[in-house]
Design a protein around this motif. Structure first.
Motif, PDB file in Angstrom:
ATOM      1  N   PRO A 139       0.805  -1.216   0.000  1.00  0.00           N
ATOM      2  CA  PRO A 139       0.000   0.000   0.000  1.00  0.00           C
ATOM      3  C   PRO A 139       0.845   1.276   0.000  1.00  0.00           C
ATOM      4  N   ALA A 140       1.995   1.252   0.661  1.00  0.00           N
ATOM      5  CA  ALA A 140       2.867   2.435   0.644  1.00  0.00           C
ATOM      6  C   ALA A 140       3.336   2.733  -0.772  1.00  0.00           C
ATOM      7  N   ALA A 141       3.650   1.678  -1.535  1.00  0.00           N
ATOM      8  CA  ALA A 141       4.082   1.867  -2.919  1.00  0.00           C
ATOM      9  C   ALA A 141       2.952   2.415  -3.780  1.00  0.00           C
ATOM     10  N   VAL A 234      -6.402  -6.326   1.196  1.00  0.00           N
ATOM     11  CA  VAL A 234      -7.223  -5.139   1.454  1.00  0.00           C
ATOM     12  C   VAL A 234      -7.119  -4.731   2.923  1.00  0.00           C
ATOM     13  N   ALA A 235      -7.173  -5.717   3.828  1.00  0.00           N
ATOM     14  CA  ALA A 235      -7.141  -5.411   5.259  1.00  0.00           C
ATOM     15  C   ALA A 235      -5.845  -4.711   5.651  1.00  0.00           C
ATOM     16  N   PHE A 236      -4.714  -5.172   5.128  1.00  0.00           N
ATOM     17  CA  PHE A 236      -3.452  -4.546   5.506  1.00  0.00           C
ATOM     18  C   PHE A 236      -3.254  -3.204   4.798  1.00  0.00           C
ATOM     19  N   ALA A 237      -3.916  -3.007   3.668  1.00  0.00           N
ATOM     20  CA  ALA A 237      -3.902  -1.672   3.055  1.00  0.00           C
ATOM     21  C   ALA A 237      -4.652  -0.684   3.937  1.00  0.00           C
ATOM     22  N   ILE A 238      -5.791  -1.115   4.488  1.00  0.00           N
ATOM     23  CA  ILE A 238      -6.544  -0.246   5.396  1.00  0.00           C
ATOM     24  C   ILE A 238      -5.769  -0.039   6.693  1.00  0.00           C
ATOM     25  N   LEU A 239      -5.100  -1.091   7.178  1.00  0.00           N
ATOM     26  CA  LEU A 239      -4.289  -0.963   8.387  1.00  0.00           C
ATOM     27  C   LEU A 239      -3.132   0.016   8.161  1.00  0.00           C
ATOM     28  N   TYR A 240      -2.535  -0.028   6.982  1.00  0.00           N
ATOM     29  CA  TYR A 240      -1.474   0.926   6.639  1.00  0.00           C
ATOM     30  C   TYR A 240      -2.011   2.357   6.696  1.00  0.00           C
ATOM     31  N   LEU A 241      -3.202   2.586   6.109  1.00  0.00           N
ATOM     32  CA  LEU A 241      -3.797   3.922   6.134  1.00  0.00           C
ATOM     33  C   LEU A 241      -4.077   4.359   7.566  1.00  0.00           C
ATOM     34  N   ASN A 242      -4.569   3.428   8.372  1.00  0.00           N
ATOM     35  CA  ASN A 242      -4.869   3.739   9.759  1.00  0.00           C
ATOM     36  C   ASN A 242      -3.598   4.131  10.510  1.00  0.00           C
TER      37      ASN A 242
END
Length: 283
Positions: A139-141, A234-242
């Motif tokens: 997600p950072a990329a 998807v879950a870890f992308a949302i966790l990254y945003l959080n």
């Protein structure tokens, strides 16, 4: 639970994009891997690998291609999530096109940390806790347009000292168990349903979907793993945003709630911070 709930909601409301990106890529790879092991395990006793080099090479190329497809699918589904949070609608084709511009990064960031997470899951702790530090690299990329090395460092900095990733894995495990049990239950009940309501009797089909059939169990495991692997992305992308918003300001929860209720204007007003200052800070 909020993170996993948001991921499930996203998968439900973007079902076509979810299935045709991360879901399809993971399922194709898992089916090919299971078929490969089944094929090689069926070789006659005493058979040498040297006698089947062509077949092994073909399987190797196929699995490598499908593994790349899995990585591209994860990149594509995160692209869809990024567009959704900006209040935009991107077709699955557009998401795939964006992923195809970064095949190497998608393969590395979705492949190495993702599969290492699954390996760490088997080791429970500290293997999983160690690998979760890089769970936000993909997600950072995508969100910040970082190179793979910087994305890994960015993820490490954001996830450091957080136990949320372990909690997400706990809920994902529960989701996997529930989905696996439902697949087995559906397989056991479907023949009775067809026979009771439509008078259709299919003995071979009933035997094929019986919980006592090892092949059906294997297919159920493959299917549920592919679904949870896509949900994990998807879950870890949302966790990254959080994690990013907790450290750098903002409120992801209000944005997600606005998006859920259809108040697109509130979500569309979100503008991600410029990548350049963050790259300099976390270089």
């Amino acid at each position: 639970m909020e993170v996993v709930d948001s991921a499930i909601w996203f998968a439900r409301d973007n079902a076509v994009a979810f299935v045709t990106t991360a879901g399809a890529g993971g399922l194709a790879f898992a089916l090919a891997l299971a078929t490969c092991f089944n094929r090689l395990g069926a070789l006659p006793p005493g058979a040498k690998v040297e006698d089947h080099l062509v077949e092994v090479a073909i399987w190797g190329v196929l699995l490598a291609a499908l593994f790349l497809g899995r990585g591209l699918g994860h990149w594509a589904v995160v692209e869809r999530l990024s567009a959704s949070l900006r209040g935009e609608t991107r077709t699955p084709e557009a998401c795939w096109a964006a992923a195809l511009k970064n095949p190497g990064a998608a393969l590395f960031l979705a492949g190495v940390p993702g599969m290492a997470q699954w390996a760490g899951f088997l080791a429970i702790w500290p293997g999983l806790a160690f690998m979760n530090r890089w769970s936000g690299a993909l997600p950072a990329a995508v969100f910040e347009k970082l190179e793979p090395a910087r994305a890994l460092r960015r993820s490490r900095d954001l996830m450091a000292g957080s136990n949320n990733a372990m909690a997400v894995w706990g809920f994902l495990f529960v989701a996997w168990v529930i989905l696996f049990v439902n697949v087995l239950f559906a397989g056991a009940m479907l023949p009775d349903f067809l026979r009771g309501f439509f008078g259709i009797n299919l003995p071979r089909f009933e035997q094929a979907v019986s919980p006592g059939n090892g092949l059906f169990i294997a297919v159920a495991i493959v299917f549920t793993w592919a679904a949870c692997d896509a949900l994990r992305a998807v879950a870890f992308a949302i966790l990254y945003l959080n994690a990013r918003i907790e450290r750098e300001g903002g409120d992801l929860q209000s944005r997600l709630e606005a998006f859920r209720s259809g108040r697109r204007a509130g979500v569309a007003s979100y503008k991600a911070p410029a990548a350049e200052p963050q790259e300099a800070t976390h270089a």
